[in-house]
Write a protein that holds these residues in place. Structure first.
Motif, PDB file in Angstrom:
ATOM      1  N   TRP A  81       0.828  -1.214   0.000  1.00  0.00           N
ATOM      2  CA  TRP A  81       0.000   0.000   0.000  1.00  0.00           C
ATOM      3  C   TRP A  81       0.862   1.263   0.000  1.00  0.00           C
ATOM      4  N   LEU A  82       1.898   1.281   0.811  1.00  0.00           N
ATOM      5  CA  LEU A  82       2.767   2.458   0.895  1.00  0.00           C
ATOM      6  C   LEU A  82       3.534   2.676  -0.401  1.00  0.00           C
ATOM      7  N   ARG A  83       3.888   1.611  -1.085  1.00  0.00           N
ATOM      8  CA  ARG A  83       4.547   1.769  -2.378  1.00  0.00           C
ATOM      9  C   ARG A  83       3.548   2.275  -3.426  1.00  0.00           C
ATOM     10  N   HIS A  84       2.323   1.793  -3.337  1.00  0.00           N
ATOM     11  CA  HIS A  84       1.288   2.257  -4.258  1.00  0.00           C
ATOM     12  C   HIS A  84       1.016   3.750  -4.066  1.00  0.00           C
ATOM     13  N   LYS A  85       1.042   4.217  -2.816  1.00  0.00           N
ATOM     14  CA  LYS A  85       0.782   5.619  -2.504  1.00  0.00           C
ATOM     15  C   LYS A  85       2.010   6.507  -2.679  1.00  0.00           C
ATOM     16  N   GLY A  86       3.160   5.928  -2.962  1.00  0.00           N
ATOM     17  CA  GLY A  86       4.374   6.712  -3.147  1.00  0.00           C
ATOM     18  C   GLY A  86       5.065   7.112  -1.872  1.00  0.00           C
ATOM     19  N   ARG A  87       4.653   6.568  -0.731  1.00  0.00           N
ATOM     20  CA  ARG A  87       5.313   6.883   0.533  1.00  0.00           C
ATOM     21  C   ARG A  87       6.548   6.015   0.757  1.00  0.00           C
ATOM     22  N   LEU A  88       6.656   4.936   0.008  1.00  0.00           N
ATOM     23  CA  LEU A  88       7.886   4.157  -0.105  1.00  0.00           C
ATOM     24  C   LEU A  88       8.239   4.112  -1.584  1.00  0.00           C
ATOM     25  N   VAL A  89       9.449   3.670  -1.884  1.00  0.00           N
ATOM     26  CA  VAL A  89       9.861   3.560  -3.283  1.00  0.00           C
ATOM     27  C   VAL A  89       8.807   2.745  -4.044  1.00  0.00           C
ATOM     28  N   PRO A  90       8.200   3.300  -5.071  1.00  0.00           N
ATOM     29  CA  PRO A  90       7.067   2.633  -5.727  1.00  0.00           C
ATOM     30  C   PRO A  90       7.478   1.520  -6.680  1.00  0.00           C
ATOM     31  N   ASN A  91       6.567   0.560  -6.857  1.00  0.00           N
ATOM     32  CA  ASN A  91       6.717  -0.455  -7.904  1.00  0.00           C
ATOM     33  C   ASN A  91       6.237   0.167  -9.214  1.00  0.00           C
ATOM     34  N   THR A  92       7.147   0.372 -10.151  1.00  0.00           N
ATOM     35  CA  THR A  92       6.801   1.069 -11.394  1.00  0.00           C
ATOM     36  C   THR A  92       6.696   0.155 -12.599  1.00  0.00           C
ATOM     37  N   THR A  93       7.117  -1.090 -12.471  1.00  0.00           N
ATOM     38  CA  THR A  93       7.032  -2.021 -13.594  1.00  0.00           C
ATOM     39  C   THR A  93       6.066  -3.153 -13.269  1.00  0.00           C
ATOM     40  N   ARG A  94       5.552  -3.782 -14.308  1.00  0.00           N
ATOM     41  CA  ARG A  94       4.630  -4.902 -14.105  1.00  0.00           C
ATOM     42  C   ARG A  94       5.318  -6.049 -13.371  1.00  0.00           C
ATOM     43  N   GLY A  95       6.592  -6.290 -13.691  1.00  0.00           N
ATOM     44  CA  GLY A  95       7.317  -7.371 -13.026  1.00  0.00           C
ATOM     45  C   GLY A  95       7.410  -7.162 -11.525  1.00  0.00           C
ATOM     46  N   GLU A  96       7.694  -5.929 -11.098  1.00  0.00           N
ATOM     47  CA  GLU A  96       7.782  -5.644  -9.665  1.00  0.00           C
ATOM     48  C   GLU A  96       6.439  -5.839  -8.978  1.00  0.00           C
ATOM     49  N   LYS A  97       5.354  -5.438  -9.654  1.00  0.00           N
ATOM     50  CA  LYS A  97       4.020  -5.596  -9.066  1.00  0.00           C
ATOM     51  C   LYS A  97       3.630  -7.067  -8.971  1.00  0.00           C
ATOM     52  N   VAL A  98       4.028  -7.855  -9.971  1.00  0.00           N
ATOM     53  CA  VAL A  98       3.759  -9.296  -9.926  1.00  0.00           C
ATOM     54  C   VAL A  98       4.523  -9.945  -8.783  1.00  0.00           C
ATOM     55  N   LEU A  99       5.788  -9.575  -8.614  1.00  0.00           N
ATOM     56  CA  LEU A  99       6.592 -10.116  -7.519  1.00  0.00           C
ATOM     57  C   LEU A  99       6.002  -9.739  -6.166  1.00  0.00           C
ATOM     58  N   SER A 100       5.530  -8.502  -6.039  1.00  0.00           N
ATOM     59  CA  SER A 100       4.896  -8.062  -4.798  1.00  0.00           C
ATOM     60  C   SER A 100       3.646  -8.876  -4.510  1.00  0.00           C
ATOM     61  N   ALA A 101       2.841  -9.134  -5.546  1.00  0.00           N
ATOM     62  CA  ALA A 101       1.624  -9.925  -5.366  1.00  0.00           C
ATOM     63  C   ALA A 101       1.949 -11.362  -4.973  1.00  0.00           C
ATOM     64  N   LEU A 102       2.964 -11.957  -5.620  1.00  0.00           N
ATOM     65  CA  LEU A 102       3.362 -13.323  -5.273  1.00  0.00           C
ATOM     66  C   LEU A 102       3.882 -13.408  -3.849  1.00  0.00           C
ATOM     67  N   THR A 103       4.580 -12.356  -3.412  1.00  0.00           N
ATOM     68  CA  THR A 103       5.058 -12.302  -2.033  1.00  0.00           C
ATOM     69  C   THR A 103       3.899 -12.422  -1.053  1.00  0.00           C
ATOM     70  N   ILE A 104       2.834 -11.669  -1.315  1.00  0.00           N
ATOM     71  CA  ILE A 104       1.673 -11.682  -0.427  1.00  0.00           C
ATOM     72  C   ILE A 104       0.936 -13.013  -0.512  1.00  0.00           C
ATOM     73  N   VAL A 105       0.776 -13.543  -1.714  1.00  0.00           N
ATOM     74  CA  VAL A 105       0.046 -14.807  -1.896  1.00  0.00           C
ATOM     75  C   VAL A 105       0.719 -15.943  -1.124  1.00  0.00           C
ATOM     76  N   PHE A 106       2.040 -16.075  -1.263  1.00  0.00           N
ATOM     77  CA  PHE A 106       2.731 -17.171  -0.578  1.00  0.00           C
ATOM     78  C   PHE A 106       2.841 -16.914   0.928  1.00  0.00           C
ATOM     79  N   ALA A 107       2.836 -15.644   1.326  1.00  0.00           N
ATOM     80  CA  ALA A 107       2.796 -15.341   2.765  1.00  0.00           C
ATOM     81  C   ALA A 107       1.473 -15.794   3.362  1.00  0.00           C
ATOM     82  N   VAL A 108       0.381 -15.610   2.624  1.00  0.00           N
ATOM     83  CA  VAL A 108      -0.927 -16.078   3.095  1.00  0.00           C
ATOM     84  C   VAL A 108      -0.950 -17.602   3.181  1.00  0.00           C
TER      85      VAL A 108
END
Length: 275
Positions: A81-108
């Protein structure tokens, strides 16, 4: 209105997990005098975490697993969320966003595994317990691999943010150490070398608490961008220099530059080719 900073979640999660482990270990050593549980094999002298957690302290074990994993998942979500809002270094490429999503999925997946292995204890449901144990270990290791990959890509683009490199190396160390220990743990368990297997399980669990604490490093920088978020909502935060007097808007901009609190999406120089 009381606001809780995002970095609090991994700290509380780590403290709860560490407290749960210490409570179980000290109970078995001090209170029970290293009792031999029914779930232990005849030649086994060191209890697994699940052996202790399946007895009198099962409520503590279940509660600790639930609180730890939920707060850790909230930390993953806060990072995204903070990366999406720009309060942390944002994910700007599709690959980074996919990796972020996979991180959350496997954490769940890891979360579900840890909670269910605590509920389906080794004394009453040994087969289910082992299945959920594999879900827990595999889920969080894969999650850590994907977040390392994500941070490595972010570090290439935002070399000036040293915290990305620090977090990357912390999590990479966790991945390497935990994979090696997990292999040794599984080998000991399947070859019925239960005593060294139990020792390895305790070590893996304590190292996991260090991994949980490491997300403080990721989320704390959002504190520096809080003022910018307030300005985006139309508020005017005031900057107080060391002398104590307030400054105007121009001084605030200068203070940001000197304090290295530029928006995370801006880069202050050419992007290096390596990380």
């Amino acid at each position: 209105m009381l606001r809780i900073s995002y970095w609090v979640f991994p700290i509380v999660a780590g403290v709860v997990w560490l407290g749960t482990l210490l409570g179980l270990l000290l109970y078995w050593i001090v209170d029970t005098k290293r009792v031999h549980y029914d779930s232990m094999s005849p030649q086994q002298h060191i209890a697994y975490i699940s052996d202790v957690g399946a007895s009198t302290l099962k409520p503590l074990f279940v509660t600790g697993c639930v609180i730890t994993t939920i707060l850790l998942d909230i930390s993953f979500g806060a990072d995204r969320w903070l990366r999406h809002k720009g309060r942390l270094v944002p994910n700007t490429t599709r690959g980074e966003k996919v990796l972020s999503a996979l991180t959350i999925v496997f954490a769940v997946i890891g979360t579900v595994g840890l909670i269910l292995l605590s509920v389906f204890d080794t004394a009453r449901y040994p087969r289910l317990h082992n299945v959920f144990l594999l879900f827990f270990i595999a889920g969080y290791i894969l999650s850590a691999i994907f977040i390392c990959w994500e941070y490595q890509r972010l570090g290439i683009r935002y070399r000036e943010h040293r915290v990305l490199r620090i977090s990357f190396w912390i999590k990479l160390s966790f991945v390497i150490i935990e994979i090696l220990l997990a292999i040794a743990f599984i080998a000991c368990t399947f070859t019925k070398r239960y005593n060294p297997g139990a020792v390895l399980e305790w070590i893996i669990a304590f190292i996991f608490s260090a991994y949980v604490f490491s997300f403080y490093v990721d989320l704390y920088p959002a504190v520096k961008t809080k003022n910018m978020a307030e300005m985006a909502k139309g508020k005017q935060p005031r900057y107080s220099p060391p002398g104590g007097s307030s400054t105007g808007t121009g001084d605030l901009e200068e203070a940001r530059i000197e304090g290295d609190a530029l928006p995370m999406s801006e880069s202050r120089g050419p992007v290096p080719n390596n990380f």
